[in-house]
Design an enzyme around this catalytic site. Sequence first.
Site, PDB file in Angstrom:
ATOM      1  N   ASP A  85       0.861  -1.177   0.000  1.00 19.03           N
ATOM      2  CA  ASP A  85       0.000   0.000   0.000  1.00 19.03           C
ATOM      3  C   ASP A  85       0.896   1.226   0.000  1.00 19.03           C
ATOM      4  O   ASP A  85       2.105   1.128   0.229  1.00 19.03           O
ATOM      5  CB  ASP A  85      -0.896   0.002   1.247  1.00 19.03           C
ATOM      6  CG  ASP A  85      -2.247   0.660   1.005  1.00 19.03           C
ATOM      7  OD1 ASP A  85      -2.244   1.818   0.534  1.00 19.03           O
ATOM      8  OD2 ASP A  85      -3.289   0.042   1.281  1.00 19.03           O
ATOM      9  N   ASP A 113       4.059   1.899  -4.404  1.00 20.86           N
ATOM     10  CA  ASP A 113       3.231   2.619  -5.366  1.00 20.86           C
ATOM     11  C   ASP A 113       3.151   1.733  -6.606  1.00 20.86           C
ATOM     12  O   ASP A 113       4.153   1.545  -7.306  1.00 20.86           O
ATOM     13  CB  ASP A 113       3.869   3.969  -5.690  1.00 20.86           C
ATOM     14  CG  ASP A 113       3.092   4.762  -6.740  1.00 20.86           C
ATOM     15  OD1 ASP A 113       2.151   4.214  -7.339  1.00 20.86           O
ATOM     16  OD2 ASP A 113       3.453   5.935  -6.982  1.00 20.86           O
ATOM     17  N   TYR A 148     -13.433   5.497 -13.883  1.00 20.56           N
ATOM     18  CA  TYR A 148     -13.482   4.264 -13.094  1.00 20.56           C
ATOM     19  C   TYR A 148     -14.149   3.128 -13.881  1.00 20.56           C
ATOM     20  O   TYR A 148     -13.666   1.990 -13.884  1.00 20.56           O
ATOM     21  CB  TYR A 148     -14.240   4.541 -11.801  1.00 20.56           C
ATOM     22  CG  TYR A 148     -14.192   3.452 -10.764  1.00 20.56           C
ATOM     23  CD1 TYR A 148     -13.034   3.218 -10.024  1.00 20.56           C
ATOM     24  CD2 TYR A 148     -15.307   2.665 -10.492  1.00 20.56           C
ATOM     25  CE1 TYR A 148     -12.993   2.231  -9.045  1.00 20.56           C
ATOM     26  CE2 TYR A 148     -15.282   1.678  -9.521  1.00 20.56           C
ATOM     27  CZ  TYR A 148     -14.120   1.466  -8.796  1.00 20.56           C
ATOM     28  OH  TYR A 148     -14.087   0.484  -7.831  1.00 20.56           O
ATOM     29  N   LYS A 170     -12.317  -0.421 -14.985  1.00 20.08           N
ATOM     30  CA  LYS A 170     -12.863  -1.684 -14.483  1.00 20.08           C
ATOM     31  C   LYS A 170     -13.308  -2.584 -15.636  1.00 20.08           C
ATOM     32  O   LYS A 170     -13.197  -3.815 -15.552  1.00 20.08           O
ATOM     33  CB  LYS A 170     -14.008  -1.415 -13.517  1.00 20.08           C
ATOM     34  CG  LYS A 170     -13.556  -0.783 -12.199  1.00 20.08           C
ATOM     35  CD  LYS A 170     -12.462  -1.578 -11.518  1.00 20.08           C
ATOM     36  CE  LYS A 170     -12.162  -1.100 -10.121  1.00 20.08           C
ATOM     37  NZ  LYS A 170     -11.058  -1.862  -9.473  1.00 20.08           N
TER      38      LYS A 170
END
Length: 253
Positions: free
Chosen positions: A37, A63, A154, A158
């Site tokens: 993370d 990252d 987004y 996706k």
Amino acid sequence: MARLTGRVAWITGGSRGIGKGIAKRFAEEGASVCLADVDEKALQETEKEFQEQGWEVMTCVTDVTDRGQVENTVDAIVEKWGRLDILVNNAGIIRDNLLFKMTDDEWQQVLDVHLTGSFLCSRAVQKQMVEQQYGRMINLSSTSALGNRGQANYAAVKAGLQGFTKTLAIELGKFGITCNAIAPGLIETDMTRATAARIGIDFDRFVEAAQKEIPVGRTGKPEDIAHAALFFASEESSFVNGQVLYVAGGPKA
């Protein structure tokens, strides 16, 4: 017998939400887990929580848009445990906006984290998995892949991850590596709280309204996604490859 005993898993975005839920489920099933993370404090807190449970865990501030950091994390995992069996591409951000308001940065940041990040992580682990002749890759898509107001960026990534998943399944299957995707519906996480805030709705009201549209009558929890991820990570899924599983309380696909 725990289903993931002896397996090593790397979960990106693993310090909270869906990623943390998946990591907990894997650890309960005997896997050694690496949590990656960008939030170092959250990683430290989660690492301590896992250690208190007696689970085998390591954390790496990573990252996923940085190739060097990604490759260093893979090297650290293999150095510690000698193998890397499962990759969960979960790291993600939202930068929601209507198309006419969306900035270049809002578009690019979401593409970089979700798509480029998944590409870099998958490419980095595939060499190890090919050598092992074994691997499980799990990508986190979303019901937003079908389109969602205010999420052009987004929704695009996706949907892209679904095509990415199917392509990796075709390329890597002969090496004992499967690649599948999970497309969650509304899961109660910090990210969905941010979505509610963006549209100006109290989160409890947001959840209540969503429940009325979901056939099972409730919203999802990170554990719901973790159960699906466990199946894709297990031996039992060896003949399941290139699939997208919608975990949304109804037939969202």
